[in-house]
Motif scaffolding. Structure first.
Motif, PDB file in Angstrom:
ATOM      1  N   LYS A   1       0.963  -1.128   0.102  1.00  0.00           N
ATOM      2  CA  LYS A   1       0.052   0.012  -0.101  1.00  0.00           C
ATOM      3  C   LYS A   1       0.876   1.356   0.083  1.00  0.00           C
ATOM      4  N   TYR A   2       2.024   1.397   0.715  1.00  0.00           N
ATOM      5  CA  TYR A   2       2.878   2.457   0.777  1.00  0.00           C
ATOM      6  C   TYR A   2       4.061   2.464  -0.139  1.00  0.00           C
ATOM      7  N   GLY A   3       4.036   1.391  -0.758  1.00  0.00           N
ATOM      8  CA  GLY A   3       5.087   1.156  -1.839  1.00  0.00           C
ATOM      9  C   GLY A   3       6.539   1.057  -1.149  1.00  0.00           C
ATOM     10  N   ILE A   4       6.668   0.303  -0.086  1.00  0.00           N
ATOM     11  CA  ILE A   4       8.012  -0.095   0.449  1.00  0.00           C
ATOM     12  C   ILE A   4       8.614  -1.178  -0.088  1.00  0.00           C
ATOM     13  N   ARG A   5       9.776  -0.891  -0.721  1.00  0.00           N
ATOM     14  CA  ARG A   5      10.458  -1.769  -1.477  1.00  0.00           C
ATOM     15  C   ARG A   5      11.810  -2.113  -0.952  1.00  0.00           C
ATOM     16  N   SER A   6      12.250  -1.012  -0.180  1.00  0.00           N
ATOM     17  CA  SER A   6      13.505  -1.167   0.545  1.00  0.00           C
ATOM     18  C   SER A   6      13.544  -1.307   2.119  1.00  0.00           C
ATOM     19  N   ILE A   7      14.154  -1.972   2.897  1.00  0.00           N
ATOM     20  CA  ILE A   7      14.230  -1.991   4.380  1.00  0.00           C
ATOM     21  C   ILE A   7      15.650  -1.722   4.768  1.00  0.00           C
ATOM     22  N   PRO A   8      15.713  -0.501   5.489  1.00  0.00           N
ATOM     23  CA  PRO A   8      14.728  -0.047   6.212  1.00  0.00           C
ATOM     24  C   PRO A   8      14.084   1.313   5.494  1.00  0.00           C
ATOM     25  N   THR A   9      12.752   1.489   5.854  1.00  0.00           N
ATOM     26  CA  THR A   9      12.227   2.743   5.249  1.00  0.00           C
ATOM     27  C   THR A   9      11.486   3.125   6.766  1.00  0.00           C
ATOM     28  N   ILE A  10      11.745   4.511   6.700  1.00  0.00           N
ATOM     29  CA  ILE A  10      11.313   5.263   7.548  1.00  0.00           C
ATOM     30  C   ILE A  10      10.295   6.257   7.190  1.00  0.00           C
ATOM     31  N   MET A  11       9.011   6.212   7.491  1.00  0.00           N
ATOM     32  CA  MET A  11       7.981   7.043   7.110  1.00  0.00           C
ATOM     33  C   MET A  11       7.297   7.691   8.227  1.00  0.00           C
ATOM     34  N   ILE A  12       7.031   9.008   7.621  1.00  0.00           N
ATOM     35  CA  ILE A  12       6.573  10.034   8.613  1.00  0.00           C
ATOM     36  C   ILE A  12       4.951  10.568   8.132  1.00  0.00           C
TER      37      ILE A  12
END
Length: 71
Positions: free
Chosen positions: A33-44
């Motif tokens: 849903k949020y397009g996370i493709r790499s880890i780590p990803t920090i979202m605000i």
């Protein structure tokens, strides 16, 4: 690798921000849903709306600068 930095920031910003962790393996639909493709990803987020994202292991100063833009 970034967990200790995030833990430190969560104490620094206690009462101002909520820090939440998501395991993308256990919640692939949210990652998608949020397009996370790499880890780590920090979202605000602010009021449920995604405002910014920091991708990759970055220095604490980078995370602090990103957070400060939204306080």
């Amino acid at each position: 690798m970034i967990h200790p930095v995030v833990a430190e920031l969560s104490m620094q910003y206690a009462g101002k921000l909520k820090f939440l962790k998501l395991n993308t393996d256990e919640s692939p639909s949210i990652a998608s849903k949020y397009g996370i493709r790499s880890i780590p990803t920090i979202m605000i987020f602010n009021n449920g709306e995604k405002k910014d994202a920091v991708i990759g292991a970055v220095p604490k100063t980078t995370l602090t600068a990103t957070i400060e833009k939204f306080l």
